[in-house]
Write a protein that holds these residues in place. Sequence first.
Motif, PDB file in Angstrom:
ATOM      1  N   LYS A  77      24.793  39.566 -35.280  1.00 38.48           N
ATOM      2  CA  LYS A  77      25.707  39.251 -35.117  1.00 38.48           C
ATOM      3  C   LYS A  77      26.601  40.272 -34.680  1.00 38.48           C
ATOM      4  CE  LYS A  77      25.017  34.339 -36.543  1.00 38.48           C
ATOM      5  NZ  LYS A  77      25.036  33.277 -37.117  1.00 38.48           N
ATOM      6  N   LYS A  78      26.651  41.241 -35.888  1.00 40.30           N
ATOM      7  CA  LYS A  78      27.397  42.310 -36.141  1.00 40.30           C
ATOM      8  C   LYS A  78      28.014  43.271 -35.522  1.00 40.30           C
ATOM      9  CE  LYS A  78      27.416  45.845 -37.650  1.00 40.30           C
ATOM     10  NZ  LYS A  78      27.335  47.281 -38.507  1.00 40.30           N
ATOM     11  N   ASN A  79      26.050  43.091 -35.223  1.00 36.48           N
ATOM     12  CA  ASN A  79      26.155  44.273 -33.810  1.00 36.48           C
ATOM     13  C   ASN A  79      26.792  44.323 -32.235  1.00 36.48           C
ATOM     14  OD1 ASN A  79      25.316  45.941 -35.142  1.00 36.48           O
ATOM     15  ND2 ASN A  79      23.009  45.989 -35.625  1.00 36.48           N
ATOM     16  N   VAL A  80      26.833  43.348 -32.262  1.00 37.52           N
ATOM     17  CA  VAL A  80      26.574  42.328 -30.644  1.00 37.52           C
ATOM     18  C   VAL A  80      27.678  41.513 -30.815  1.00 37.52           C
ATOM     19  CG1 VAL A  80      24.455  42.442 -30.015  1.00 37.52           C
ATOM     20  CG2 VAL A  80      25.175  40.183 -31.471  1.00 37.52           C
ATOM     21  N   ALA A  81      28.252  41.847 -31.737  1.00 33.52           N
ATOM     22  CA  ALA A  81      30.617  41.325 -31.713  1.00 33.52           C
ATOM     23  C   ALA A  81      31.283  41.196 -30.411  1.00 33.52           C
ATOM     24  CB  ALA A  81      31.124  41.413 -33.063  1.00 33.52           C
ATOM     25  N   TRP A  82      31.292  42.075 -29.930  1.00 27.94           N
ATOM     26  CA  TRP A  82      32.096  42.394 -28.836  1.00 27.94           C
ATOM     27  C   TRP A  82      31.646  41.937 -27.367  1.00 27.94           C
ATOM     28  CZ3 TRP A  82      28.848  43.918 -24.380  1.00 27.94           C
ATOM     29  CH2 TRP A  82      27.272  44.181 -25.371  1.00 27.94           C
ATOM     30  N   ASN A  83      30.537  41.535 -27.520  1.00 32.00           N
ATOM     31  CA  ASN A  83      29.960  40.272 -26.563  1.00 32.00           C
ATOM     32  C   ASN A  83      31.646  39.087 -26.231  1.00 32.00           C
ATOM     33  OD1 ASN A  83      29.536  38.445 -28.085  1.00 32.00           O
ATOM     34  ND2 ASN A  83      27.101  38.942 -28.346  1.00 32.00           N
ATOM     35  N   THR A  84      31.853  38.547 -27.363  1.00 30.82           N
ATOM     36  CA  THR A  84      32.709  37.928 -26.979  1.00 30.82           C
ATOM     37  C   THR A  84      34.133  38.478 -25.540  1.00 30.82           C
ATOM     38  OG1 THR A  84      34.593  36.550 -27.532  1.00 30.82           O
ATOM     39  CG2 THR A  84      34.569  39.312 -28.626  1.00 30.82           C
ATOM     40  N   PHE A  85      33.962  39.670 -25.168  1.00 28.80           N
ATOM     41  CA  PHE A  85      34.512  40.414 -24.429  1.00 28.80           C
ATOM     42  C   PHE A  85      34.323  39.937 -22.921  1.00 28.80           C
ATOM     43  CE2 PHE A  85      36.604  42.033 -27.961  1.00 28.80           C
ATOM     44  CZ  PHE A  85      37.870  41.707 -27.881  1.00 28.80           C
ATOM     45  N   LEU A  86      33.167  39.703 -23.093  1.00 33.12           N
ATOM     46  CA  LEU A  86      31.686  39.895 -21.592  1.00 33.12           C
ATOM     47  C   LEU A  86      32.611  39.201 -20.839  1.00 33.12           C
ATOM     48  CD1 LEU A  86      27.901  40.121 -22.955  1.00 33.12           C
ATOM     49  CD2 LEU A  86      29.320  41.606 -21.920  1.00 33.12           C
ATOM     50  N   PRO A  87      32.707  39.157 -19.559  1.00 34.34           N
ATOM     51  CA  PRO A  87      33.244  37.998 -18.626  1.00 34.34           C
ATOM     52  C   PRO A  87      31.757  37.211 -17.893  1.00 34.34           C
ATOM     53  CG  PRO A  87      32.192  40.148 -17.800  1.00 34.34           C
ATOM     54  CD  PRO A  87      32.161  40.678 -18.913  1.00 34.34           C
ATOM     55  N   THR A  88      32.296  35.916 -17.916  1.00 34.24           N
ATOM     56  CA  THR A  88      31.895  35.250 -17.402  1.00 34.24           C
ATOM     57  C   THR A  88      31.200  35.207 -15.567  1.00 34.24           C
ATOM     58  OG1 THR A  88      31.969  33.444 -18.580  1.00 34.24           O
ATOM     59  CG2 THR A  88      30.502  32.854 -17.117  1.00 34.24           C
ATOM     60  N   SER A 121      34.289  36.034 -14.039  1.00 37.53           N
ATOM     61  CA  SER A 121      35.727  34.919 -14.310  1.00 37.53           C
ATOM     62  C   SER A 121      35.966  36.079 -15.966  1.00 37.53           C
ATOM     63  CB  SER A 121      35.914  33.707 -14.157  1.00 37.53           C
ATOM     64  OG  SER A 121      34.134  33.160 -15.418  1.00 37.53           O
ATOM     65  N   PHE A 122      37.328  35.962 -16.724  1.00 38.43           N
ATOM     66  CA  PHE A 122      37.522  36.802 -18.180  1.00 38.43           C
ATOM     67  C   PHE A 122      38.760  35.899 -18.098  1.00 38.43           C
ATOM     68  CE2 PHE A 122      38.898  39.797 -20.487  1.00 38.43           C
ATOM     69  CZ  PHE A 122      38.592  40.164 -21.321  1.00 38.43           C
ATOM     70  N   ASN A 123      37.879  35.711 -19.467  1.00 35.84           N
ATOM     71  CA  ASN A 123      39.836  34.699 -20.117  1.00 35.84           C
ATOM     72  C   ASN A 123      40.189  35.271 -21.895  1.00 35.84           C
ATOM     73  OD1 ASN A 123      39.898  32.749 -18.674  1.00 35.84           O
ATOM     74  ND2 ASN A 123      38.492  31.525 -19.529  1.00 35.84           N
ATOM     75  N   PHE A 124      41.018  35.866 -21.846  1.00 37.34           N
ATOM     76  CA  PHE A 124      41.420  37.165 -22.576  1.00 37.34           C
ATOM     77  C   PHE A 124      42.387  36.295 -23.475  1.00 37.34           C
ATOM     78  CE2 PHE A 124      44.184  40.244 -24.561  1.00 37.34           C
ATOM     79  CZ  PHE A 124      43.216  40.805 -25.539  1.00 37.34           C
ATOM     80  N   ASN A 125      42.063  35.921 -24.708  1.00 41.23           N
ATOM     81  CA  ASN A 125      43.075  35.472 -25.856  1.00 41.23           C
ATOM     82  C   ASN A 125      43.471  36.957 -27.157  1.00 41.23           C
ATOM     83  OD1 ASN A 125      44.038  34.048 -28.073  1.00 41.23           O
ATOM     84  ND2 ASN A 125      45.355  33.043 -26.285  1.00 41.23           N
ATOM     85  N   VAL A 126      43.892  37.676 -27.861  1.00 41.24           N
ATOM     86  CA  VAL A 126      44.789  38.023 -28.972  1.00 41.24           C
ATOM     87  C   VAL A 126      43.332  37.428 -30.160  1.00 41.24           C
ATOM     88  CG1 VAL A 126      45.835  38.911 -30.540  1.00 41.24           C
ATOM     89  CG2 VAL A 126      46.344  38.477 -28.430  1.00 41.24           C
ATOM     90  N   ALA A 127      43.496  36.342 -29.914  1.00 39.84           N
ATOM     91  CA  ALA A 127      41.995  35.417 -31.118  1.00 39.84           C
ATOM     92  C   ALA A 127      40.783  36.615 -31.378  1.00 39.84           C
ATOM     93  CB  ALA A 127      42.361  33.951 -30.966  1.00 39.84           C
ATOM     94  N   MET A 128      40.221  36.470 -29.740  1.00 40.74           N
ATOM     95  CA  MET A 128      39.622  37.236 -29.398  1.00 40.74           C
ATOM     96  C   MET A 128      38.703  38.462 -30.694  1.00 40.74           C
ATOM     97  SD  MET A 128      39.180  36.552 -25.596  1.00 40.74           S
ATOM     98  CE  MET A 128      37.897  38.119 -25.297  1.00 40.74           C
TER      99      MET A 128
END
Length: 458
Positions: A77-88, A121-128
């Motif tokens: 999970k740590k190694n793929v934590a960046w996947n929150t920035f993947l677009p849909t 589509s891509f949604n960005f929030n600082v919370a990510m």
Amino acid sequence: MNTLFNRNFLKKVSVIFAAVVFSSVVFAQEAVAEENKEQAAQEDVIVLTVQDAVDYSNKNSLTLKSSEIDLELAKWKKNVAWNTFLPTAQVRGTMARANDIKPYPEDESLHWTAMGDLSLSFNFNVAMIYNMSATIASYESGKLTWEEAVKSNELNVKKLFYALLLQQESLNLQKASLENARQRMNQAATNYRNGYIPQISYLQTQVAYENQVPTVEKAEAAMRQSLDTFTFIIGMPIGTKVRLEGEINPEYVDVDVDSLVEKSLENNLSVKSLKQSIKTLKMQSTALGLSTYTPSLALSWNGNPVITNALKNDWGEKDNWKDNGALSFSLVWNITNMLPWSSNGTTAKELSANIDKLETNLEVLRRNTELEIRTAVDSLNQSKKAIESSQRNITLAQKSYDMTWQAYINGTTEYLNLKEAETQLNQAKLGLANEKYNYMTNLMDLENKVNTTLSGDK
């Protein structure tokens, strides 16, 4: 008178002979370790040191394997934590038939429309960003949990190992006592046949020997069962024969309580793990707050090619297609999530309560750790004093045994008194081994609390 003198003299000679035999038995015990190694090689028995047992358990313990799986999952999970920035990304194809086409004449092809859709589509929030950091922090917490599990396993294995050595020491003393009783019985039988001692003296030695046989047999069976349990705990196949190699010989240390308390608050794995859990929850709380009270930027693009009269128009002709897609930028602010009774509001309340609980638990853990360290240091000092007392007790018991032995040779005391003196000597030896074991386990507990090595290789 001369006859009585001769009998007493012969009794002394026979007892001296028995003493020589007894001494040979004691001398033989000094070569037990070497004989054990040779016998182990002949019987295909695995010889284990305490470090061997710890290493084997760390590799094969089923409990640790379960914890290792949890750690590997957290690492993934740590190694793929960046996947929150993947677009849909989505692709869709549609064939649609209209129910009514007016004012055109009835033509089935006019009812059909073919559509394709490719959207990004891509949604960005600082919370990510904080959510990604929380995932990484969760892995760090998992590493501490894993390290704590390994340390706990190592501590338990070492305690069991030395407990078995203590049990083995008790068994060896019983075996030595049984062998001494057998030698005395055989010598008494010879003396009785030769008329040097009365039958009652021979019967006393025989009863003493026979009474010890079942006790030693039970102790041997208990030792085998304990070894089987130990091999099972460290992950060895059931039925594996092992022989433990080591000794209960603690390394004495001088410790300062206040210094150890200070170290424990920094190094204690339970304290560090709880701190990391609090840190992770705070990151999650921050991320939730940002997602609730800050807008999100939504970027969207989609291509939507459409062809009408789909059954007759040439799909390969560019002019027959039109694109209804678009590129859009949106600023989204979910007002509902700001309400205190919304889902986000409830989650935020739970996170805040859990953080407060963990901070309270951390303070309790710190106080308990300090109390446990002070208690462990007191136990350590008491064990050291008990060892010194046991050593003095052995000296006295040995002296008592030697004097009783001399009196028995001189014919001024009974065999039962000699047996009692021997029992007291064995109890004193076992008591010393037990106090040394207590010192070692107390030191292990203290080192575990402080998470620092206070002595060398024990």
